[in-house]
Scaffold this active site. Structure first.
Site: not given
Ligand code: PGA
Length: 889
Positions: A130, A556
């Site tokens: 990420h 979110k």
């Molecule tokens: P993703 O992860 O967008 O890869 O699903 C969410 C995050 O950890 O922000």
């Protein structure tokens, strides 16, 4: 946010700050040094006593000076983090296995119960790519060198082992940092991400985990099973990342295997030098002699040294394994040709043959808990694959692919038009049939071809590295049983799902529930999943089923409080579903570093899991900057793995913290709080006209993608809707603008509307879940700054819109602070957390000037000024603010 409450290590910070100051003066010049000092002290004064804003000092900087100034403040923050990390790692009290065992003993839980739990346990930190790590690897490497030098300095050394004076060596590293480019020139490729993760797995996890087991075996007075194992997503997570392909998967697996086998070979070599036992001076076990005889090592000088001969045979076989799995000979080839090992168990068996007589004979003086014991443990944990690599793909992709396969095979013309029941029936029929759907004479779409290549590569990987190399296939945005059955269908095409009675699935389909609605629906979906007899048979035989829950996207979608509560509620509600199915539950927590993405102390978070939902099995993502923070050095890795393991033991075996009545009362209160917070959040983010424009103009969201910190795009789809934006840039940009909205918004409304304040105080005090939520939010509030945020709001083109929405946010922020203070009985934020308070206060004066410069540069950039130094300055400032705020992405 820091994973652990930091302890301010002011001496180290001062020392490193002085070194940096000297470097800036020497290399950046006296004028830059003076300017930096003036701004620093003006900003410190302002934060201490409310002096005037520092704008006029900043205005005096030329563009070149601005860039250098930002770099200087960024480096200061980096060095301050380093000093803090060195202290902070020890700060969480009781977060180690020995303390947990002691606490459990006090609660009447004995070692046998702990062992019974560990017999079927799995604790797995899972490294993902990420994109929240803003620092280049070169910067992190320098940082780690400085950390190592600081450790020597603490130990009173004057020189390094190579003979450098410590202070000079530190100065040299800081000077190198000053001259190292901060920003990435090129975009990041998946292979870069694979390499980065590998450096942690190879240099930290491989040596640290076996040593930790030794410590825990000693504490328990017996040899524990291998329950702590790392995982990885890198090279297998394709969700929204078009650059992850079957080749990425192959590369990741092959490099990981090379690292594991290379490590074992080195360890074997070292053992060979150590185990010089001569048959002239010891009685040698028959099995060892047999291994020595079979080794093919007939060297006369070693003829009386059976251990060395046996080890040279093992080395030769492992080198052949390396050649077979990696495709090249190992760096130090073997002297003889030998048969490769068929699997890690065979290698382990040979090592055990050598180790057993060492422990059993000679009064245990040569106990096998030394290097050979660690190597045996490493083979158990890391196998030939190093870390289990997960697959992840979005359910929408599977739907399209399956529809195409069914259509081409003449089975169903329009799968996408079927309702859920029809889809499930169709998939079940196909899964029961022995024939496949694909044909090599059909040309499939690019997407379908890619997905088929992936499952084929998984089958190859199982054959090469063993089934432990890939165990989970995660379905993001999972909303139904058919989303999971589609994975079985794809696996079947590669021979990884075999129909029969019972059927077999070599890889587990794992749902990822990540919106509020999906979390609410999770128990119903899982009930329907286990109601399928084939699925139930597979899950029972395996013993467990994993469910992944997503912190960022649920936040979110529904805001901080609702996300936290729904994650917990879903876990609680899933428990009876699993019990009824007779299947163990394994929750996989998809959380990031920032509080808005589930961040905060992992120790507290695991302990706050609802009773009965851990039971020794837990996987947790470790992402971005958190990886360097937690696993950057062996010492910090030990601390963090101890924390994760001890928290899992406590969460699984400690008595529930709440009585049934409290549970019900608190849950009902939380439902009410969550309902209010949810509506407040949704109303602002998704129900306020102009909010999207406000967000995009107020924050540096547009500029963030220029950082090149990850291989994947910022949005899942080509759309500018907030719904389609990935959670990371959403959280990241709010942090830059010092609003940090995802870490608190909605809570103020909820607390204010809730009448029974005494109940709230009880919940904060006695309920780990609510306590942790408030503590994390408090950190966020302390790092946010509405004065600075208001300046960002000034970037919104429509001034009225900017003022209207910002006014609302500011009032809600105040309401949230007031509510928090009332519930926690404080007169100011962090009053009860002096160490964290001091740490944050130390940072704030360094962040404000960076914010002010960023705003000015964004204004000029958006006004059309095209000097490339402006764009560069914005990126540098983003980088510097993220570094200073810590875990802000
Ligand atoms: P993703 O992860 O967008 O890869 O699903 C969410 C995050 O950890 O922000």
């Amino acid at each position: 946010m820091n994973a652990l409450p930091p302890v301010t290590n002011t001496d180290d910070i001062r020392y490193l700050g002085r070194v940096l100051g000297d470097v800036i003066r020497e290399m950046g010049g006296e004028r830059l040094f003076e300017a930096t000092e003036v701004i620093r002290s003006a900003s410190v004064d302002r934060h201490r006593g409310g002096g005037p804003p520092v704008d006029h000092h900043l205005d005096a900087l030329s563009l070149d000076e601005t860039l250098d100034f930002v770099r200087g403040f960024m480096l200061f923050s980096m060095l301050a983090n380093l000093a803090e990390d060195r202290q902070g790692v020890a700060a969480e009290e009781g977060a180690d296995v020995a303390s947990a065992l002691q606490k459990l003993a006090g609660e009447g839980v004995d070692h046998d119960q702990v062992c019974a739990l560990l017999d079927h346990a799995l604790i797995a930190p899972v490294l993902t790519a990420h994109p929240t790590e803003v620092r280049r690897k070169s910067m992190i490497d320098h940082r780690n060198r400085i950390a190592a030098l600081m450790a020597l300095r603490d130990a009173g050394a004057e020189e390094t082992s190579a003979g450098d004076r410590i202070d000079e060596a530190i100065m040299r590293q800081v000077a190198l940092l000053w001259q190292t480019r901060v920003l990435r020139r090129e975009r990041l490729y998946v292979t870069d991400e694979v390499e980065t993760a590998l450096s942690y797995l190879r240099d930290v996890f491989l040596p640290v985990i076996p040593a930790l087991y030794q410590r825990w075996d000693r504490a328990m007075g017996r040899r524990l099973p291998a329950f702590l194992k790392p995982g990885s997503w890198i090279g297998g997570d394709r969700d929204g990342n078009p650059y992850v392909t079957a080749d990425s998967l192959r590369t990741a697996l092959s490099k990981a295997s090379a690292a594991a086998l290379g490590y074992y070979l080195d360890e074997l070599h070292a053992l060979g030098t150590e185990l010089s036992i001569s048959s002239d001076h010891a009685t040698i076990d028959e099995a060892v002699i047999a291994l020595a005889e079979a080794s093919g090592d007939t060297g006369a000088s070693r003829s009386d040294e059976p251990y060395r001969r046996a080890l040279s045979g093992i080395y030769a076989r492992l080198a052949a394994t390396y050649q077979k799995l990696v495709g090249t000979p190992p760096p130090r080839p073997a002297a003889r040709v030998a048969e490769p090992y068929p699997d890690p168990a065979a290698l382990r068996a040979d090592l055990v043959t050598l180790a057993r007589p060492l422990s059993e004979g000679a009064g245990g003086l040569l106990s096998s808990s030394g290097a050979i014991g660690r190597l045996i443990r490493a083979v158990e944990v890391f196998g030939f694959h190093l870390a289990t690599l997960d697959l992840r793909q979005n359910s929408a992709v599977h739907e399209r692919v399956v529809a195409e396969l069914l259509k081409n095979a003449g089975v169903c013309d329009d799968y996408l038009a079927l309702d859920e029941a029809e889809r499930v029936a169709m998939l079940n029929r196909e899964l029961a049939s022995a024939r496949g759907l694909t044909s090599r004479f059909i040309t499939y779409s690019e997407e379908t071809t890619k997905e088929l290549e992936i499952v084929a590569a998984v089958a190859e990987a199982h054959a090469t590295y063993g089934p432990a190399s890939i165990r989970q296939y995660i379905v993001s945005m999972c909303q139904s049983v058919s989303d999971l059955l589609e994975v079985h269908l794809l696996l079947k095409e590669a021979g990884l799902y075999v129909p029969g009675d019972p059927p077999r699935a070599a890889v587990m389909a794992v749902p990822l529930f990540e919106t509020i609605g999906d979390l609410e629906a999770a128990p119903t979906i899982m009930r329907a999943w286990f109601a399928l007899p084939e699925v139930a048979a597979i899950a029972r035989r395996r013993g467990h089923q994993e469910v992944m829950i997503g912190y960022s996207d649920s936040n979110k979608d529904g805001g901080y409080l609702t996300s936290g509560w729904q994650l917990s509620k879903a876990s609680t509600a899933l428990k009876p579903v699993f019990e009824a199915a007779g299947v163990g539950m394994q929750l996989f927590h998809g959380r990031g570093g920032a509080v808005g993405r589930g961040g905060g102390s992992a120790f507290a978070a695991i302990r706050a899991q609802p009773p009965g939902t851990v039971q020794g099995r837990i996987r947790i993502t470790e992402q971005g900057e958190v990886i360097a923070g937690k696993y950057g050095t062996r010492e910090s890795a030990i601390t963090n793995l101890e924390a994760m393991t001890s928290a899992t033991l406590l969460a699984s075996l400690s008595p529930a913290p709440l009585s049934n009545t409290e549970n019900e009362t608190f849950a009902a209160a939380m439902d009410t709080l969550s309902d209010t917070a949810f509506h407040a959040y949704r109303d602002l983010v998704y129900g306020t006209e102009g909010f999207n424009a406000f967000f995009r103009q107020m924050t540096p969201i547009a500029e963030i993608s220029g950082l090149k910190i990850g291989s994947r795009p910022a949005s899942r789809k080509k759309s500018s809707r907030i719904e389609d934006l990935r959670a990371i840039p959403w959280v990241f940009s709010w942090a830059q603008a010092r609003v940090m909205l995802p870490g608190w918004y909605g809570v103020g409304h909820a607390l204010a509307a809730f009448q029974d304040k005494a109940l709230l105080a009880d919940m904060a005090e006695g309920w780990p879940l609510f306590g942790a939520m408030l503590a994390n939010m408090e950190m966020v509030l302390a790092k946010s700054d509405m004065g600075i945020a208001e300046r960002y709001a000034g970037l919104v083109e429509d001034e009225k819109l900017g003022a209207r929405i910002f006014g609302r946010i500011r009032d809600d922020w105040q309401q949230t602070c007031d509510g928090l203070l009332e519930v926690t009985g404080q007169s100011r934020l962090l009053e009860k957390h002096p160490a964290l308070d001091a740490s944050i206060r130390l940072r704030l004066p360094y962040i404000e000037p960076l914010n002010l410069l960023q705003i000015e540069l964004m204004r000029r950039h958006r006004a059309g000024e095209d000097d490339p130094r402006i764009a560069e300055g914005i990126l540098l400032s983003i980088n510097a603010i993220a570094t200073a705020l810590r875990n802000s992405g």
